[in-house]
Design a protein around this motif. Structure first.
Motif, short mmCIF file in Angstrom:
data_model
loop_
_atom_site.label_atom_id
_atom_site.label_comp_id
_atom_site.label_asym_id
_atom_site.label_seq_id
_atom_site.Cartn_x
_atom_site.Cartn_y
_atom_site.Cartn_z
N ALA A 208 34.51 15.86 -43.92
CA ALA A 208 35.13 15.74 -42.59
C ALA A 208 36.33 14.81 -42.72
N HIS B 255 33.13 16.65 -36.99
CA HIS B 255 32.14 17.56 -37.57
C HIS B 255 32.34 17.72 -39.08
N GLU B 256 31.26 18.12 -39.75
CA GLU B 256 31.44 18.42 -41.17
C GLU B 256 32.37 19.64 -41.29
N GLU C 54 35.48 19.72 -40.90
CA GLU C 54 36.53 19.74 -39.87
C GLU C 54 37.68 18.81 -40.26
N LYS D 202 37.83 20.35 -46.95
CA LYS D 202 37.26 20.95 -45.73
C LYS D 202 36.27 22.06 -46.10
N MET E 194 34.71 24.72 -38.01
CA MET E 194 34.03 23.48 -38.39
C MET E 194 32.53 23.73 -38.41
N ASP F 113 42.01 21.41 -37.30
CA ASP F 113 41.20 22.40 -36.60
C ASP F 113 41.23 22.11 -35.10
#
Ligand SMILES: Nc1ncnc2c1ncn2[C@@H]1O[C@H](COP(=O)(O)OP(=O)(O)OP(=O)(O)O)[C@@H](O)[C@H]1O
Length: 500
Positions: A454, A284-285, A287, A449, A260, A470
């Motif tokens: 996210a 998170h971006e 993720e 992703k 992530m 993740d």
């Protein structure tokens, strides 16, 4: 026990809706005491045939023989009187009335005398019906609107079984249910089989199918393909029969470890609501964060809160760097959040509007210039997403209400993916979706992703959670009770232990 006597004979049945040929010359038999699975890709005609048998639609051609006599139901009530019960795919209850009135809808006369209904007697009988299936926590007097999707499905099961049907049709119901609800459904199916009744069980979950059914009939594009019995029900072979080609078998991500970006795009801190207790999380971006638990653990409520549908009593929410209170979904959409609700027909789509308007709805600001969306731009936008998600539709002006369940779900996904929301809250995104499209949606999630989107994946399907996330958070009684990073050591029993 499966008997040798045939209960239901479908003979050369055809049905079209305008240009759509939903069923083409379909013929097969089902015996008494048999639990028959009924499978096929989205839009292959399963619900259409079920609805014809249960008196919702009229067939164009062919014959149906029930218990040796030609069968042609004019209404659902008539079908019920003849011992046919249908549990529909979407919500089959009526909002404004009580649980008991829903259970005895169309049969109120039995509690009436000189035009006056004895509601006390009706409530007592409804209580018995609910107790019979182990759902005594549901109150017959309460308005049905107080119950969630799963509880309403359980009420529908109680209604269906109360009449001791000789034919019970279950249309894609299990995936609206948690494990407790599924146990209720499976035990009702066993009861019907034990008293010599027949069950037609529609599902996209082939493992469930093999566990629950004695045999399975496969449809493809409205055409009868085959019926397999007992040991002939081999999952990989059934997939090929459904889809008409070999499936890769690789649904999920293959990486052993999760990954992530550093940036937190959304977070909640110490949030409390009636369903959530001191919940904190960071998304998170890049993720895919899995959120699992039993259906009443608070995960669905958390999804609603993150989209501004519900408000917290206390706690903070940060979205794309700003701490704020999402007062409503409009604000959430402005913050680039997309939300696929588990409750599709009532929360995720506008049934009485076109596929085109549904897909464009949240993207008009993106595809317009000076407040005006050129029809050509809109159309090509919609066509791109219809093509990408393989939505089975005659044309983009078709009403969403006329699509099959799985195709409605694809319209919901297209709406948010088309907008390009960078935070996506997916609550049970593959509900009612066939295996071919499931594979495509998982591939799409991996692509999103990789592009830095996210995704919060709320799911009751453990293989999906383990295969796609993740990181996995498990909730119980409104709290997050455990966090697991992606790893080959994560198994279903391990997560179940945390959930119960
Ligand atoms: N009331 C209707 N009006 C117009 N078209 C319809 C209607 N009901 C079904 N169809 C069309 O008939 C075809 C078969 O749909 P059906 O709902 O029977 O499929 P299904 O196999 O049950 O799919 P799913 O697995 O997605 O629920 C689809 O193309 C659908 O759009």
């Amino acid at each position: 026990m499966v008997e040798n006597q045939v209960l239901l004979q479908i003979q050369h049945v055809s049905k079209s809706f305008g240009l759509t040929r939903a069923l083409r010359d379909v013929s097969f038999d089902v015996r008494k005491g048999e639990v028959r699975g009924f499978i096929g890709e989205n839009g292959s005609g399963k619900s259409t045939l079920s609805n014809i048998i249960a008196g919702v639609y009229e067939k164009d051609k062919g014959k149906i023989i029930l218990d040796g006599k030609e069968w042609k139901a004019a209404t659902v009530v008539e079908a019920e009187e003849q011992g046919i019960a249908l549990i529909v795919q979407e919500i089959g209850t009526i909002e404004e009335i009580s649980v008991a009135s829903n259970i005895f809808l169309g049969n109120e006369r039995r509690f009436g005398s000189r035009g006056i209904i004895n509601y006390r007697k009706m409530n007592q009988e409804a209580k018995k019906a609910l107790e019979l299936i182990g759902a005594s926590d549901i109150s017959p007097e309460k308005p049905i609107g107080e119950y969630n999707l799963e509880e309403r499905k359980i009420i529908e099961i109680a209604k269906a079984i109360y009449t001791h049907p000789k034919l019970l049709i279950v249309d894609e119901t299990a995936n609206a249910l948690s494990s407790h609800g599924r146990e209720i459904l499976y035990s009702v199916i066993r009861d019907v089989r034990n008293y010599g009744g027949t069950v037609l069980f529609i599902t996209h979950d082939l493992e469930e199918l093999v566990r629950v059914c004695d045999s399975v009939t496969i449809l493809r594009d409205g055409v009868y393909i085959d019926t397999c019995y007992g040991n002939e029900m081999i999952i990989n072979e059934l997939k090929v029969k459904m889809v008409g080609r070999e499936m890769s078998g690789h649904y999920y991500r293959t990486e052993e470890e999760g990954s992530m970006g550093e940036k937190v795009v959304m977070s909640v801190k110490n949030v409390f609501t009636s369903a959530l207790k001191d919940v904190s999380l960071e998304l998170h971006e890049g993720e895919i964060l899995g959120l699992g638990g039993l259906s009443d653990c608070g995960m669905h409520e958390l999804g609603r809160l993150l989209f501004g549908l519900d408000q917290p009593y206390s706690g903070t929410l940060t979205c794309n760097g700003r701490t704020e209170r999402l007062k409503n979904p409009v604000q959430a959409i402005r913050r680039n959040i997309g939300y696929v609700s588990k409750n599709r027909d009532s929360e995720a789509i506008i049934l009485r509007d076109s596929v085109r308007n549904n897909i464009c709805l949240c993207s008009l600001d993106k595809i317009s210039k000076f407040g005006f969306a050129a029809p050509k731009t809109e159309n090509s936008f919609v066509d791109r997403w219809i093509e990408r998600l393989k939505v089975k539709v005659n044309n983009r002006s078709e009403y969403v209400a006329s699509l099959s369940g799985g195709n409605k779900q694809k319209v919901v996904l297209a709406k948010w993916l088309g907008r390009g929301s960078n935070i996506l809250i997916f609550d049970c995104p593959t509900r009612g979706i066939d295996i071919g499209v499931k594979e495509a949606i998982y591939t799409l999630m991996s692509e999103l992703k990789a592009q830095g989107h996210a995704i919060l994946l709320i799911s009751e399907e453990l293989p999906e959670l383990i295969g796609m996330s993740d990181r996995i958070l498990i909730m119980k009684d409104g709290r997050i009770v455990c966090e697991k990073m992606r790893s080959p050591e994560i198994t279903e029993p391990l997560l179940i232990k945390e959930m119960i």
